[in-house]
Design an enzyme around this catalytic site. Structure first.
Site, mmCIF file in Angstrom:
data_model
loop_
_atom_site.group_PDB
_atom_site.id
_atom_site.type_symbol
_atom_site.label_atom_id
_atom_site.label_comp_id
_atom_site.label_asym_id
_atom_site.label_seq_id
_atom_site.Cartn_x
_atom_site.Cartn_y
_atom_site.Cartn_z
ATOM 1 N N ASP A 210 -43.290 24.530 30.340
ATOM 2 C CA ASP A 210 -44.135 23.252 30.244
ATOM 3 C C ASP A 210 -45.572 23.740 29.539
ATOM 4 O O ASP A 210 -46.365 22.626 29.731
ATOM 5 C CB ASP A 210 -44.176 22.561 31.417
ATOM 6 C CG ASP A 210 -44.966 23.305 32.452
ATOM 7 O OD1 ASP A 210 -44.832 24.642 32.464
ATOM 8 O OD2 ASP A 210 -45.210 22.794 33.717
ATOM 9 N N THR B 93 -44.516 28.878 37.252
ATOM 10 C CA THR B 93 -44.784 27.735 38.468
ATOM 11 C C THR B 93 -43.971 28.337 39.725
ATOM 12 O O THR B 93 -42.973 28.923 39.587
ATOM 13 C CB THR B 93 -43.946 26.541 38.183
ATOM 14 O OG1 THR B 93 -44.565 25.748 36.840
ATOM 15 C CG2 THR B 93 -44.002 25.438 39.116
ATOM 16 N N GLU C 82 -37.837 18.372 43.439
ATOM 17 C CA GLU C 82 -37.990 19.406 42.791
ATOM 18 C C GLU C 82 -36.917 20.589 42.881
ATOM 19 O O GLU C 82 -36.833 21.571 42.021
ATOM 20 C CB GLU C 82 -39.433 20.022 43.283
ATOM 21 C CG GLU C 82 -40.313 19.226 43.244
ATOM 22 C CD GLU C 82 -40.763 18.818 41.774
ATOM 23 O OE1 GLU C 82 -40.369 19.561 40.637
ATOM 24 O OE2 GLU C 82 -41.119 17.591 41.606
#
Length: 444
Positions: A247, A252, A229
């Site tokens: 996305d 996020t 990540e």
């Protein structure tokens, strides 16, 4: 459900249900071994994961009264009961006298500190009555029965939980109240480069065959998370991470990618606000509630990302991220992996899938992926081969990933998880070398 950008690896909850051929079943009463091994548990402090009612406390399983008992919450897995022996002890025998509510699948585990647990016995064929487990080989100050599958529709219930062995009093005085250092305290704080070098290995060393509740393996797992990540093995630097990666899930953020559009970021901020009322993120709760299921930033911009990064310096916010990660994703994934008879690698694989795809039952959620895998191969708990089942699961996982553009790169499966499987590393032993998105990483 979290975003694919976060490679989250399975961590443990309770000890893995592995075959531990360290005990034999016997019918001898407690007097048979009393001459050489003392009863250590009588009247010792005991605690449990839950109680069915206040009149069925954990203490009733160690009081020597054959009529009193401990009973757990009904209809819930997993559950456990632990005993503090007061000093480090050598464990040679455990005797469990079950009420009607017995464990079909459980393990006996020991711990030096009540945090890191090592299984010394496990079974998937419990049938109630009295289990007299002799010939055990383990040591620790704490002993627990960790049940992962009930034998009835009720809970778990023990009239007596007896632990036999010998106590090292000198060791007990030295360790009384001592707690082993956490991975955070024993790991170098230096941020590694985005290439191959890992920080100093934690002082805690994973024992052979231990599950992902082992502190050293948890640290390894979190480094695996960060490699995919963040192109870094320094996972603790990610509490402050926050961005919209496009996305469709809004912002996020954090160590496993809590998302403003999927509800878990809302739950995180609610948990943090319960601990620290009036924190910098509390004012965004009304907006987060409205944004569940949306990729919108309405009510969050322009200050949310700045306030998130500021909050990340608060140890309470860091702890909230850790706890929500475990509650929402880790614990359910590891519980299911243990019920399916999987070890550390299988727990890692389940956790990563649940984080990316969510715990639902549709074909592209964790439940659907597991169902597709079980149509191809039996789980170890069903008598199947662990490598064959995990290979089928990874096939189903990769197929689900390819249905979404944001998840279509399957290298986190192909060059990490499947590589460990092909190497036969079902326990995630170090050294580990793997690739994610073309970058090579190594943990010595």
């Amino acid at each position: 459900m979290l975003v694919s950008r976060r490679l989250v690896v399975a961590l443990a909850a309770a000890g893995a249900l592995v075959a531990v051929p360290l005990a034999v079943w016997a019918n001898a009463g407690p007097a048979a071994e009393a001459a050489t091994n003392a009863l250590l548990s009588r009247g010792r402090p005991a605690e449990a994961s839950s109680v069915e009612s206040p009149d069925l406390p954990a203490a009733d399983a160690v009081d020597g009264d054959p009529r009193s008992r401990w009973g757990s919450e009904e209809g819930a897995d997993p559950q456990w009961i632990s005993i503090d022996l007061g000093a480090r002890s050598t464990i040679t025998r455990v005797r469990l006298r079950w009420e009607a509510a017995y464990a079909r699948q459980y393990s006996i585990e020991t711990s030096p500190d009540g945090a890191a647990w090592t299984p010394i016995y496990s079974t998937r064929r419990g049938d109630g009555g009295t289990d007299d487990l002799t010939g055990l080989s383990g040591s620790g100050r704490y002993v627990r029965m960790s049940g992962t599958a009930r034998g009835t529709k009720w809970g778990y219930s023990l009239y007596e939980f007896e632990v036999y062995g010998t106590t090292s009093h000198s060791a007990g005085r030295a360790s009384q109240g001592a707690v082993s250092p956490s991975p955070a305290a024993t790991t170098s704080a230096a941020r590694p480069s985005a290439t191959t070098a890992a920080p100093a290995t934690p002082a805690t060393t994973a024992a052979p065959g231990t599950g992902l509740d082992d502190p050293a393996k948890k640290e390894i797992a979190m480094r695996l998370v960060s490699s995919a990540e963040n192109s870094s093995l320094d996972w603790k630097a990610q509490y402050q991470y926050i961005e919209d990666i496009g996305d469709g899930r809004g912002y996020t953020g954090g160590i496993i990618g809590f998302c403003s559009g999927t509800g878990d970021m809302l739950e995180l901020v609610e948990a943090y606000t319960q601990r620290v009322p009036g924190n910098a993120l509390a004012k965004y709760l009304p907006a987060l509630r409205k944004l569940d299921g949306s990729d919108s930033h309405a009510g969050l911009d322009p200050g949310f990302t700045k306030d998130w990064k500021a909050a990340a310096a608060d140890p309470q916010f860091q702890k909230a991220q850790d706890d929500e990660r475990d509650r929402v994703y880790l614990n359910p994934a590891v519980t299911q992996a243990k019920a399916d008879g999987l070890g550390a690698l299988g727990q890692f694989i389940y956790y990563d899938a649940m984080v990316m795809h969510g715990p639902g039952t549709d074909p592209v959620s964790f439940g659907g992926i597991r169902k597709a895998a079980m149509a191809k191969a039996k789980t170890p708990a069903q008598g199947g081969s662990e490598p064959s089942y995990l290979s089928a699961f990874l096939d189903a996982r990769a197929a689900a990933m390819r249905t979404e553009a944001a998840h279509s790169d399957t290298s986190r499966v192909d060059t990490a998880q499947r590589q460990f499987l092909n190497q036969g590393n079902l326990d995630l032993h170090t050294p580990l070398t793997w690739k994610v998105y073309g970058e090579t990483f190594h943990i010595p």
